[in-house]
Design a protein around this motif. Structure first.
Motif, PDB file in Angstrom:
ATOM      1  N   TRP A  50       5.923  -4.372  -8.041  1.00  0.00           N
ATOM      2  CA  TRP A  50       7.293  -4.876  -7.880  1.00  0.00           C
ATOM      3  C   TRP A  50       8.098  -4.721  -9.163  1.00  0.00           C
ATOM      4  O   TRP A  50       9.267  -4.332  -9.130  1.00  0.00           O
ATOM      5  N   GLU A  51       7.502  -5.044 -10.289  1.00  0.00           N
ATOM      6  CA  GLU A  51       8.261  -5.002 -11.541  1.00  0.00           C
ATOM      7  C   GLU A  51       8.654  -3.581 -11.925  1.00  0.00           C
ATOM      8  O   GLU A  51       9.639  -3.380 -12.644  1.00  0.00           O
ATOM      9  N   ARG A  52       7.898  -2.598 -11.436  1.00  0.00           N
ATOM     10  CA  ARG A  52       8.240  -1.207 -11.752  1.00  0.00           C
ATOM     11  C   ARG A  52       9.238  -0.622 -10.763  1.00  0.00           C
ATOM     12  O   ARG A  52      10.177   0.072 -11.162  1.00  0.00           O
ATOM     13  N   VAL A  53       9.069  -0.890  -9.481  1.00  0.00           N
ATOM     14  CA  VAL A  53       9.935  -0.253  -8.472  1.00  0.00           C
ATOM     15  C   VAL A  53      11.201  -1.058  -8.214  1.00  0.00           C
ATOM     16  O   VAL A  53      12.155  -0.538  -7.629  1.00  0.00           O
ATOM     17  N   TYR A  54      11.216  -2.347  -8.660  1.00  0.00           N
ATOM     18  CA  TYR A  54      12.422  -3.176  -8.560  1.00  0.00           C
ATOM     19  C   TYR A  54      12.732  -3.714  -9.964  1.00  0.00           C
ATOM     20  O   TYR A  54      12.636  -4.913 -10.219  1.00  0.00           O
ATOM     21  N   PRO A  55      13.117  -2.855 -10.888  1.00  0.00           N
ATOM     22  CA  PRO A  55      13.322  -3.294 -12.279  1.00  0.00           C
ATOM     23  C   PRO A  55      14.571  -4.162 -12.418  1.00  0.00           C
ATOM     24  O   PRO A  55      15.676  -3.762 -12.043  1.00  0.00           O
ATOM     25  N   ALA A  56      14.377  -5.373 -12.925  1.00  0.00           N
ATOM     26  CA  ALA A  56      15.502  -6.287 -13.155  1.00  0.00           C
ATOM     27  C   ALA A  56      14.996  -7.434 -14.018  1.00  0.00           C
ATOM     28  O   ALA A  56      13.818  -7.477 -14.398  1.00  0.00           O
ATOM     29  N   GLY A  57      15.839  -8.412 -14.248  1.00  0.00           N
ATOM     30  CA  GLY A  57      15.494  -9.499 -15.156  1.00  0.00           C
ATOM     31  C   GLY A  57      14.949 -10.736 -14.493  1.00  0.00           C
ATOM     32  O   GLY A  57      15.018 -11.829 -15.063  1.00  0.00           O
ATOM     33  N   TYR A  58      14.407 -10.651 -13.304  1.00  0.00           N
ATOM     34  CA  TYR A  58      13.872 -11.814 -12.593  1.00  0.00           C
ATOM     35  C   TYR A  58      12.549 -12.272 -13.214  1.00  0.00           C
ATOM     36  O   TYR A  58      11.924 -11.581 -14.026  1.00  0.00           O
ATOM     37  N   THR A  59      12.098 -13.434 -12.777  1.00  0.00           N
ATOM     38  CA  THR A  59      10.802 -13.982 -13.193  1.00  0.00           C
ATOM     39  C   THR A  59       9.801 -13.792 -12.061  1.00  0.00           C
ATOM     40  O   THR A  59      10.075 -14.179 -10.917  1.00  0.00           O
TER      41      THR A  59
ATOM     42  N   ASP B  51      20.322   3.853  -0.160  1.00  0.00           N
ATOM     43  CA  ASP B  51      21.269   3.845  -1.268  1.00  0.00           C
ATOM     44  C   ASP B  51      20.601   3.105  -2.422  1.00  0.00           C
ATOM     45  O   ASP B  51      20.569   1.868  -2.460  1.00  0.00           O
ATOM     46  N   PHE B  52      20.042   3.845  -3.380  1.00  0.00           N
ATOM     47  CA  PHE B  52      19.261   3.219  -4.433  1.00  0.00           C
ATOM     48  C   PHE B  52      20.136   2.439  -5.416  1.00  0.00           C
ATOM     49  O   PHE B  52      19.679   1.459  -6.003  1.00  0.00           O
ATOM     50  N   ALA B  53      21.371   2.856  -5.571  1.00  0.00           N
ATOM     51  CA  ALA B  53      22.282   2.095  -6.444  1.00  0.00           C
ATOM     52  C   ALA B  53      22.546   0.712  -5.853  1.00  0.00           C
ATOM     53  O   ALA B  53      22.519  -0.308  -6.560  1.00  0.00           O
ATOM     54  N   THR B  54      22.785   0.665  -4.542  1.00  0.00           N
ATOM     55  CA  THR B  54      22.981  -0.616  -3.877  1.00  0.00           C
ATOM     56  C   THR B  54      21.710  -1.453  -3.931  1.00  0.00           C
ATOM     57  O   THR B  54      21.751  -2.678  -4.099  1.00  0.00           O
ATOM     58  N   LEU B  55      20.552  -0.775  -3.774  1.00  0.00           N
ATOM     59  CA  LEU B  55      19.273  -1.479  -3.865  1.00  0.00           C
ATOM     60  C   LEU B  55      19.144  -2.204  -5.193  1.00  0.00           C
ATOM     61  O   LEU B  55      18.793  -3.395  -5.251  1.00  0.00           O
ATOM     62  N   LEU B  56      19.437  -1.514  -6.277  1.00  0.00           N
ATOM     63  CA  LEU B  56      19.316  -2.132  -7.592  1.00  0.00           C
ATOM     64  C   LEU B  56      20.341  -3.248  -7.800  1.00  0.00           C
ATOM     65  O   LEU B  56      20.070  -4.242  -8.473  1.00  0.00           O
ATOM     66  N   THR B  57      21.522  -3.079  -7.201  1.00  0.00           N
ATOM     67  CA  THR B  57      22.526  -4.146  -7.277  1.00  0.00           C
ATOM     68  C   THR B  57      22.011  -5.406  -6.608  1.00  0.00           C
ATOM     69  O   THR B  57      22.203  -6.527  -7.113  1.00  0.00           O
ATOM     70  N   ASN B  58      21.337  -5.246  -5.490  1.00  0.00           N
ATOM     71  CA  ASN B  58      20.758  -6.392  -4.798  1.00  0.00           C
ATOM     72  C   ASN B  58      19.609  -6.996  -5.596  1.00  0.00           C
ATOM     73  O   ASN B  58      19.449  -8.226  -5.671  1.00  0.00           O
TER      74      ASN B  58
ATOM     75  N   LEU C 272       0.852  -1.190   0.000  1.00  0.00           N
ATOM     76  CA  LEU C 272       0.000   0.000   0.000  1.00  0.00           C
ATOM     77  C   LEU C 272       0.886   1.239   0.000  1.00  0.00           C
ATOM     78  O   LEU C 272       0.666   2.178  -0.756  1.00  0.00           O
ATOM     79  N   LYS C 273       1.918   1.224   0.860  1.00  0.00           N
ATOM     80  CA  LYS C 273       2.843   2.351   0.909  1.00  0.00           C
ATOM     81  C   LYS C 273       3.881   2.235  -0.204  1.00  0.00           C
ATOM     82  O   LYS C 273       4.151   1.157  -0.715  1.00  0.00           O
ATOM     83  N   LYS C 274       4.456   3.376  -0.574  1.00  0.00           N
ATOM     84  CA  LYS C 274       5.450   3.419  -1.653  1.00  0.00           C
ATOM     85  C   LYS C 274       6.682   2.583  -1.275  1.00  0.00           C
ATOM     86  O   LYS C 274       7.113   2.559  -0.118  1.00  0.00           O
ATOM     87  N   MET C 275       7.247   1.951  -2.288  1.00  0.00           N
ATOM     88  CA  MET C 275       8.371   1.052  -2.090  1.00  0.00           C
ATOM     89  C   MET C 275       9.442   1.306  -3.146  1.00  0.00           C
ATOM     90  O   MET C 275       9.193   1.949  -4.179  1.00  0.00           O
ATOM     91  N   GLY C 276      10.624   0.748  -2.918  1.00  0.00           N
ATOM     92  CA  GLY C 276      11.684   0.732  -3.908  1.00  0.00           C
ATOM     93  C   GLY C 276      12.019   2.085  -4.487  1.00  0.00           C
ATOM     94  O   GLY C 276      12.195   3.079  -3.769  1.00  0.00           O
TER      95      GLY C 276
END
Length: 745
Positions: free
Chosen positions: A498-507, A473-480, A455-459
């Motif tokens: 999740w797919e928008r605020v944690y953009p990466a190649g996961y499934t 540290d958003f750069a570290t966040l994306l690295t994780n 409900l609250k903003k994330m990532g």
């Protein structure tokens, strides 16, 4: 005649006085008079007091013609007191909400004792609260009231006047008054306790004792600290006037006196330069005058007393100075050892990363190693059942290792075995990120389960909300995030977020929430078992209160007076208070009530949900899980504007609530008292909410995850339940402005 006379002397506290007075006049218990004494303060204290008196008839202001000091100012207030009980409060301190009501109830329950002792917490300038370290002495077990001789350990408490309520007739009969000078509480509190025929305790923090950076009298360098000798002369004069008390208390007071002298002598910022020798000579004189041998004394205490007896101030200073040097040296040694061990651990980890990955090892953790819980726990249990060939290990801090099942290996963070497991395990499962130093190896599979519907903003969305994400540290966040292979989602809204605020190649695995499977499988026996563990009656109406974390508050103070709700709703209602996992203290740990139970340390919130009949929360993601139980949910959004400004939300929860919404505590009380929380409209709101946010909660989410990730089997979730057509739009009692929902069912 009021029940309480609250006496507040004021001198040079204009910055703190409003908070002090508001804490008294804002009490839910209103049968009081506030006697404020202006001790000829040269600042605006007098004007502030007069302004309060002009708008509240309970306030009486006494203006003294000249400054007489704290003790004499209290006497002036005491002369005008008319209440049954007298409560003293320093003008830079505050009463906690509901404290007078708790004191009144305790006085009634204990038959009107001469003295009621309650607890306090030190309120530091950084917002932290530290409860009195001897709080266990205020337990309410055993006979109440009692004679002081039955619980002599109470003499070890801080001898202050403001953590007690005194029966006014007792004070008049005993003739107690305050004396001038520093440490005026000493010559009042000891005689008051010894003279009291009946004493009772209240295990509740009723006062926040402000720790001022500057301006505190006892932190002022002055020869007036020598006043402590006169105050103890008065204490022993009281004993001499009451010889029947000598045998019981003279030895105790002698030891307390010498300990007090030692504290003043060794505390920096009290005695002026060059006065220490004179102070210790006075202490030596008092030692000889009031010496009372007998009783066990620990070795360090015996050494201090011996140095006071000899007046050896130089030896005393050498010993204390040597001790300080030793402490500093040990601190440097520990830091060096810690750095060396850290380097050795990282070297060990790099070596382990060169060894083959173990296909039969899975490592789990949750909530930054806070114990066995949430979806990782459900998955770990299912792995042991469905894939017995895989060995499981759980990372938990020492305080939480007891929550880990015996069939699972326990790993302590920061150990060699911990880094070995992170380097060699094929499967890594967490609901938050692992240690940032983790190097994701080829062949390793990392499953991110998350821990709730957002409900609250994330990532990355927190970049626009510095109150919540300013230290991130958003750069570290994306690295994780780049280390994730799978991201588990409970519903379409979570997937899109999740797919928008944690953009990466996961499934993304939109399979449901494994931790909620228990809700589909639980029986009445499971509910009764948890209730029995918590000491809850089977027929009680149990309401779980679980607020979320406030990013705009450093100190997570309670937003809801549960004791007040319990009193108004009656004995059939019990409240379970569950603090957010980021809170360092339980919100009601210092405000106990027999029907308000702190369950913050209960390691699985799912069991608490099963034990309860309804949930009261605010913006917590727990509402999305609790809805799967199809039990009533009530929201309290009294600080919505502040919360949304600081953290931000993805939609206006009032426009699509899982149940009734209260804008204030009074509204919440009305919802609970009238039964609106469990009515037909509440059920309709909940039905629409469940259909949108709990589409896959069929009790098999965990199995789907394990078969896909650990067994490589295709596993599809069931078709989501459609939202009923008549419940697709705003279903609150009144239309409120808010962002339109764009959440796919």
């Amino acid at each position: 005649m009021p029940r309480f006379s609250v006496i507040v002397p004021a001198y040079l506290v204009q910055a703190y006085l409003h908070a002090c007075l508001d804490s008294v006049l804002g009490q839910s218990y209103t049968d009081l008079e506030l006697i404020a004494v202006d001790d000829a303060s040269p600042d605006a204290c007098g004007e502030i007091l007069d302004s309060y008196a002009a708008r509240d008839p309970r306030v009486t202001v006494v203006h003294l013609p000249q400054n007489v000091g704290l003790g004499e100012a209290r006497n002036a207030g005491l002369e005008r007191a008319s209440g049954d009980y007298v409560v003293f409060l320093d003008s830079d301190d505050t009463l906690t909400p509901g404290s007078l009501a708790a004191i009144a109830d305790r006085v009634k329950d204990t038959g009107g004792p001469d003295v009621l002792i309650y607890d306090y917490a030190r309120a530091h300038w950084d917002g932290s609260l530290v409860r009195n370290q001897h709080a266990q002495m205020l337990n309410e077990s055993g006979p109440q009231p009692f004679a002081l001789a039955d619980r002599p350990s109470l003499m070890r408490l801080l001898m202050v006047v403001w953590n007690k309520a005194y029966r006014r007739e007792f004070l008049a009969d005993s003739g107690l008054t305050f004396h001038p000078g520093y440490y005026e509480d000493t010559a009042w509190t000891y005689p008051a306790l010894m003279a009291a025929d009946s004493v009772a305790t209240l295990d509740r923090v009723c006062v926040h004792y402000r720790q001022r950076r500057q301006g505190n009298i006892l932190s002022t360098v002055s020869t007036r600290h020598f006043d402590v000798f006169d105050q103890y002369d008065r204490v022993f004069a009281f004993l001499d006037a009451h010889p029947e008390l000598n045998d019981q208390w003279r030895r105790v007071l002698f030891r307390r006196m010498i300990d007090h002298f030692c504290t003043i002598f060794t505390t920096r910022g009290r005695l002026p330069r060059g006065s220490r020798a004179a102070f210790l000579r006075r202490a030596r004189s008092h030692y000889a005058r009031y010496r009372t041998p007998g009783g066990p004394v620990r070795t360090p205490t015996r050494l201090r007393h011996g140095l006071v007896r000899l007046g050896a101030h130089r030896v005393y200073l050498v010993i204390t100075g040597t001790r300080r040097v030793r402490v500093r040296a040990l601190r440097h040694v520990r830091r060096a050892a810690h750095a060396a061990r850290g380097a050795a651990l990282q070297a060990h980890y790099l070596i382990q990363c060169r060894l083959p990955v173990k296909d039969d090892l899975a490592v789990f953790s949750a909530y930054w190693n806070r114990g066995y819980s949430c979806s990782p726990a459900a998955i770990e249990s299912m792995v042991r059942d469905l894939v017995p060939s895989i060995r499981t290990a759980w990372i938990a801090r020492p305080a939480h290792t007891h929550t880990v099942p015996t069939g699972t290996r326990r790993l302590t963070p920061g150990t060699f075995s911990y880094w070995t497991a992170l380097a060699r395990a094929k499967y890594l499962v967490n609901n938050v990120n692992f240690d940032r130093r983790l190097r994701k190896r080829p062949g390793q599979v990392l499953l991110q389960t998350h821990h709730g519907t957002p409900l609250k903003k994330m990532g990355l969305d927190l970049q626009e909300h510095p109150a919540a994400g300013g230290g991130m540290d958003f750069a570290t966040l994306l690295t994780n995030v780049d280390k994730w292979d799978y991201s588990l989602s409970a519903n379409r809204h979570s997937t899109l977020t999740w797919e928008r605020v944690y953009p990466a190649g996961y499934t993304t695995l939109e399979y449901g929430n494994p931790r909620n499977d228990i809700f589909a499988r639980a029986t009445e026996a499971d509910r009764d078992r948890t209730r029995e563990l918590l000491g809850l009656a089977s027929d009680a109406t149990v309401i779980l209160y679980a607020p979320t974390h406030r990013d705009y508050q450093r100190t997570q103070t309670p937003h809801l007076d549960l004791a007040r709700l319990a009193r108004h709703l009656g004995p059939s209602y019990v409240f379970l208070s569950r603090a957010h996992y980021l809170s360092t203290t339980a919100p009601y740990a210092t405000d106990p009530h027999p029907r308000v139970i702190d369950v913050s340390d209960h390691h699985t919130v799912e069991e608490l949900c099963l034990a309860s009949d309804a949930l009261v929360t605010d913006y917590s993601s727990l509402m999305f899980d609790y809805a799967a139980l199809d039990r009533p949910i009530v929201l309290l959004t009294d600080d919505r504007m502040a919360y949304e400004a600081a953290r931000g939300t993805y939609f206006d929860i009032r426009s699509f609530a899982p149940g009734p919404v209260a804008q204030s505590q009074d509204e919440l009380l009305d919802i609970l008292a009238t039964g609106h929380w469990n009515g037909s409209r509440s059920a309709r709101l909940r039905t629409a909410f469940r259909a949108r946010f709990c589409p896959y909660d069929d009790g098999h989410a965990t199995e789907r995850v394990v078969r896909r990730v650990f067994l490589g089997e295709p596993s599809e979730p069931p078709a989501p339940r459609p939202v009923p057509s008549d419940l697709r739009h705003d279903t609150t009692d009144e239309v409120r402005p808010g962002r339109p929902l764009s959440l796919e069912p």
